[in-house]
Design an enzyme around this catalytic site. Structure first.
Site, PDB file in Angstrom:
ATOM      1  N   HIS A 188       7.485   9.546 -11.326  1.00  0.00           N
ATOM      2  CA  HIS A 188       7.585   8.609 -10.199  1.00  0.00           C
ATOM      3  C   HIS A 188       8.727   7.661 -10.530  1.00  0.00           C
ATOM      4  O   HIS A 188       8.694   7.022 -11.579  1.00  0.00           O
ATOM      5  CB  HIS A 188       6.302   7.821 -10.007  1.00  0.00           C
ATOM      6  CG  HIS A 188       5.063   8.642  -9.873  1.00  0.00           C
ATOM      7  ND1 HIS A 188       4.443   9.221 -10.953  1.00  0.00           N
ATOM      8  CD2 HIS A 188       4.340   8.988  -8.777  1.00  0.00           C
ATOM      9  CE1 HIS A 188       3.357   9.874 -10.536  1.00  0.00           C
ATOM     10  NE2 HIS A 188       3.280   9.762  -9.212  1.00  0.00           N
ATOM     11  N   GLU A 204       9.325   7.970  -5.182  1.00  0.00           N
ATOM     12  CA  GLU A 204       9.372   6.643  -5.790  1.00  0.00           C
ATOM     13  C   GLU A 204       7.995   6.283  -6.327  1.00  0.00           C
ATOM     14  O   GLU A 204       7.016   6.944  -6.037  1.00  0.00           O
ATOM     15  CB  GLU A 204       9.896   5.613  -4.790  1.00  0.00           C
ATOM     16  CG  GLU A 204       9.096   5.497  -3.513  1.00  0.00           C
ATOM     17  CD  GLU A 204       7.881   4.637  -3.664  1.00  0.00           C
ATOM     18  OE1 GLU A 204       7.948   3.601  -4.340  1.00  0.00           O
ATOM     19  OE2 GLU A 204       6.843   4.989  -3.088  1.00  0.00           O
ATOM     20  N   THR A 215       8.122   8.572  -0.396  1.00  0.00           N
ATOM     21  CA  THR A 215       7.262   7.559  -1.001  1.00  0.00           C
ATOM     22  C   THR A 215       5.994   8.199  -1.532  1.00  0.00           C
ATOM     23  O   THR A 215       5.601   9.292  -1.117  1.00  0.00           O
ATOM     24  CB  THR A 215       6.855   6.482   0.016  1.00  0.00           C
ATOM     25  OG1 THR A 215       6.042   7.072   1.037  1.00  0.00           O
ATOM     26  CG2 THR A 215       8.055   5.825   0.642  1.00  0.00           C
ATOM     27  N   ASP A 216       5.354   7.523  -2.461  1.00  0.00           N
ATOM     28  CA  ASP A 216       4.031   7.959  -2.891  1.00  0.00           C
ATOM     29  C   ASP A 216       3.016   7.549  -1.823  1.00  0.00           C
ATOM     30  O   ASP A 216       3.357   6.925  -0.817  1.00  0.00           O
ATOM     31  CB  ASP A 216       3.691   7.354  -4.257  1.00  0.00           C
ATOM     32  CG  ASP A 216       2.771   8.267  -5.051  1.00  0.00           C
ATOM     33  OD1 ASP A 216       1.955   8.979  -4.444  1.00  0.00           O
ATOM     34  OD2 ASP A 216       2.872   8.272  -6.287  1.00  0.00           O
ATOM     35  N   TRP A 217       1.770   7.885  -2.064  1.00  0.00           N
ATOM     36  CA  TRP A 217       0.723   7.740  -1.054  1.00  0.00           C
ATOM     37  C   TRP A 217       0.643   6.312  -0.504  1.00  0.00           C
ATOM     38  O   TRP A 217       0.357   5.369  -1.234  1.00  0.00           O
ATOM     39  CB  TRP A 217      -0.631   8.121  -1.653  1.00  0.00           C
ATOM     40  CG  TRP A 217      -1.775   8.063  -0.692  1.00  0.00           C
ATOM     41  CD1 TRP A 217      -2.682   7.051  -0.564  1.00  0.00           C
ATOM     42  CD2 TRP A 217      -2.117   9.039   0.287  1.00  0.00           C
ATOM     43  NE1 TRP A 217      -3.579   7.324   0.429  1.00  0.00           N
ATOM     44  CE2 TRP A 217      -3.252   8.560   0.973  1.00  0.00           C
ATOM     45  CE3 TRP A 217      -1.582  10.259   0.657  1.00  0.00           C
ATOM     46  CZ2 TRP A 217      -3.858   9.270   1.998  1.00  0.00           C
ATOM     47  CZ3 TRP A 217      -2.191  10.965   1.678  1.00  0.00           C
ATOM     48  CH2 TRP A 217      -3.309  10.467   2.334  1.00  0.00           C
TER      49      TRP A 217
END
Length: 226
Positions: free
Chosen positions: A136, A180, A213-215
């Site tokens: 990440h 990210e 993007t992450d969750w």
């Protein structure tokens, strides 16, 4: 999930059909394939990345990537949120086992090799290739107190000399996408950081692939305006 490859293909077909019904283009459907295609029932599973790194065998990382890519594509999925390239520097962090350990050189070599395998051209003609995702970006694996998503404090020199090299190696290996990180670095939310995502990732590392993007990460930052 318990879905096998055939059931996954059926679900993906339903999703694409619904998208087409609403006039949308074909969707990129991604899944975490971290230690094999772990969301596909009866797919080959491998040790977590930390176990793989303990072998110091870069060729195994590539072979693991090849099998993971094959099993993921068989499920109709062509976007893999893998590998994890953060350094495992805090033993209290709950996701330490997903890293290649604390050595930036080993993480760079293992990550680049796995990406090469994940994105390798399928042996079967006519099949689409799969896209790997380096994650990440950046600093997520170094939480201050070890709790997941806690922010990190990283001097610029430490960030550049230790945490950046695995991602730089991944870019040179041709990784297709990047994710990210949760949280913040030195008080700055990564998801909203032009310095990290544009200045460092896009310009300094020359990454031109897809950034995701992450969750729910775009919903997490909160700002107080005077």
């Amino acid at each position: 999930t318990g879905w096998n490859a055939s059931e996954w293909r059926g679900i993906v077909a339903q999703v694409q059909a619904e998208a087409a019904r609403h006039g949308l283009p074909p969707l990129a459907v991604g899944v975490d394939s971290i230690h094999g295609a772990n969301y596909v029932h009866e797919a080959t599973l491998f040790p977590q990345q930390l176990g793989l790194a303990a072998t110091f065998d870069v060729s195994l990382a590539r072979r693991m990537g090849v099998v993971t890519g094959k099993d993921t594509r068989a499920a109709g999925l062509h976007w893999m949120f893998s590998p994890v390239l953060g350094l495992g520097v805090n033993p209290l962090w709950s996701r330490l086992y997903e890293t290649f350990g604390e050595d930036p050189l080993l993480a760079s070599q293992m990550g680049a090799a796995m990406i090469g395998g994940l994105q390798a051209a399928p042996e079967e003609r006519g099949l689409l290739r799969a896209a790997a995702t380096m994650k990440h970006f950046i600093g997520y694996s170094a939480p201050r107190i070890g709790e997941d998503r806690d922010g990190s404090w990283l001097p610029t020199r430490v960030l550049l000399e230790y945490f950046v090299p695995p991602f730089e190696a991944a870019v040179k290996a041709g990784v297709a996408s990047a994710m990210e990180s949760y949280g913040e670095v030195n008080g700055e939310p990564v998801a909203a950081s032009s310095r990290l995502l544009k200045g460092l990732l896009r310009r300094r590392l020359n990454f031109s692939g897809l950034l995701v993007t992450d969750w729910a990460e775009t919903d997490n930052p909160h700002y107080i305006h005077a």
